[in-house]
Design a protein around this motif. Structure first.
Motif, PDB file in Angstrom:
ATOM      1  N   MET A 232      11.414  32.990 -42.551  1.00 55.11           N
ATOM      2  CA  MET A 232      11.962  32.654 -43.864  1.00 55.11           C
ATOM      3  C   MET A 232      12.229  33.869 -44.751  1.00 55.11           C
ATOM      4  O   MET A 232      13.304  33.960 -45.357  1.00 55.11           O
ATOM      5  N   GLN A 236      15.808  34.704 -46.276  1.00 54.66           N
ATOM      6  CA  GLN A 236      16.052  34.763 -47.722  1.00 54.66           C
ATOM      7  C   GLN A 236      16.691  36.093 -48.106  1.00 54.66           C
ATOM      8  O   GLN A 236      17.589  36.141 -48.956  1.00 54.66           O
ATOM      9  N   ILE A 247      20.608  29.019 -44.880  1.00 58.99           N
ATOM     10  CA  ILE A 247      19.349  28.848 -44.149  1.00 58.99           C
ATOM     11  C   ILE A 247      19.232  27.413 -43.634  1.00 58.99           C
ATOM     12  O   ILE A 247      19.462  26.456 -44.376  1.00 58.99           O
ATOM     13  N   ASP A 249      16.419  25.124 -42.397  1.00 58.73           N
ATOM     14  CA  ASP A 249      14.960  25.010 -42.342  1.00 58.73           C
ATOM     15  C   ASP A 249      14.588  23.627 -41.814  1.00 58.73           C
ATOM     16  O   ASP A 249      14.726  22.622 -42.504  1.00 58.73           O
ATOM     17  N   ALA A 302       8.894  37.522 -53.160  1.00 59.98           N
ATOM     18  CA  ALA A 302      10.018  37.209 -54.046  1.00 59.98           C
ATOM     19  C   ALA A 302      10.458  38.456 -54.814  1.00 59.98           C
ATOM     20  O   ALA A 302      11.659  38.686 -55.015  1.00 59.98           O
ATOM     21  N   ILE A 305      12.430  40.681 -52.444  1.00 60.06           N
ATOM     22  CA  ILE A 305      13.791  40.173 -52.247  1.00 60.06           C
ATOM     23  C   ILE A 305      14.660  40.486 -53.463  1.00 60.06           C
ATOM     24  O   ILE A 305      15.833  40.831 -53.334  1.00 60.06           O
TER      25      ILE A 305
END
Length: 312
Positions: A232, A236, A247, A249, A302, A305
């Motif tokens: 993931m 991302q 994505i 999932d 986060a 990213i």
């Protein structure tokens, strides 16, 4: 006169006997001091002294870690030290990303200096085994195969396995791995995505493994493949860099990749590899990671990213 002499002699004898039979004199400071190297002297040694056992590989206080510096958002290369990036050894470039953030926290907690070495993916485990580096902090899954070669501290992230495709591609609406049948695909070499996940997609046209994560993403971006398999955070980071990607999932559904509970724990847990038997270093790293929660890890990821350079 004789009586007086006798009395004087008796008094002298009494004084002599009192001196010989009195209390022992206090032992000297030298006699009371514990012998060097004794349990008592070690107990009295100040914290941080040479009496403490050094962690193998960290005698110089430098924590040498390796990563690809090309696996965003875990790690990447940039041209300056913005956003907390650190120098890459033997280069004029800098490394940043989630792995750098974690490495810095470990160093700060232990009073170590951080040194980052750039390595190819396949050379990470051998470098740990030979002691060329102290640890690999590189987004490695804690697989059983790797655990036979190195010890793992952590986890330092829990990652879901996903697929990534083009948002306007023919697999954009897939709801299970069964829907990916007939598509061409790839993943990074020597990963569970390529070795264990892609083979579960019946009818998939599996292409040669990509040497690096950027190469894997470029294969999708240039339509060399229809979809890729990764974790993931990598997905991302890919979508942040390539807005035309989407994505897929399937986690928590019947259409997800299938693993035993043990395999799933190994495949989604990301750890820090250290040399086999270096328990002191593993424990020092775990002591830092144990103070963090999955929410802490997710928040740091986060942040990584959000500062990831476009195109990484």
């Amino acid at each position: 006169m004789k009586k007086m002499i006798a009395l004087l002699l008796a008094a002298c004898m009494l004084l002599a006997m009192t001196a010989c039979g009195g209390s022992e004199a206090p032992a000297s400071a030298a006699s009371e001091a514990p012998a060097e190297g004794s349990a008592a002297s070690e107990a009295a040694a100040p914290e941080g002294s040479a009496a403490e056992a050094a962690i193998p590989g960290l005698e110089d206080g430098v924590f040498t870690v390796s990563m690809e510096c090309a696996y965003a958002p875990y790690n990447w290369t940039q041209t300056d030290d913005s956003n907390g990036a650190v120098p890459i050894k033997d280069s004029n470039e800098f490394a940043n990303g989630y792995d750098i953030m974690i490495a810095k926290k470990i160093c700060e907690a232990n009073g170590w200096e951080l040194e980052v070495v750039r390595s190819d993916w396949d050379s990470l485990v051998p470098a740990v085994q030979t002691g060329t580096i102290d640890a690999a902090i590189a987004g490695q899954s804690m697989t059983a195969e790797r655990s036979e070669q190195v010890d793992f501290a952590g986890p330092y992230f829990y990652a879901t396995i996903v697929c990534v495709t083009k948002a306007d591609g023919k697999f954009a609406n897939a709801t299970s791995i069964a829907d990916l049948s007939g598509g061409s695909c790839t993943a990074q070499i020597a990963t569970i995505w390529y070795d264990q996940c892609l083979p579960q997609i019946e009818g998939a046209n599996i292409q040669t493994a990509a040497e690096t994560a950027p190469a894997m993403l470029m294969a999708l971006e240039t339509d060399a493949v229809d979809f890729i398999c990764t974790d993931m955070p990598t997905a991302q980071g890919a979508v942040a860099a390539y807005p035309d990607m989407k994505i897929l999932d399937f986690s928590g559904t019947d259409g997800d990749f299938t693993f035993t509970e043990q395999e799933r724990a190994e495949n989604v847990n990301i750890g820090i590899s250290v040399q086999k038997g270096n328990t002191a270093l593993k424990d020092a790293i775990d002591a830092v990671l144990s103070t963090m929660t999955p929410d802490d890890f997710n928040a740091m990821m986060a942040e990584a990213i959000s500062i990831q350079p476009v195109g990484e």
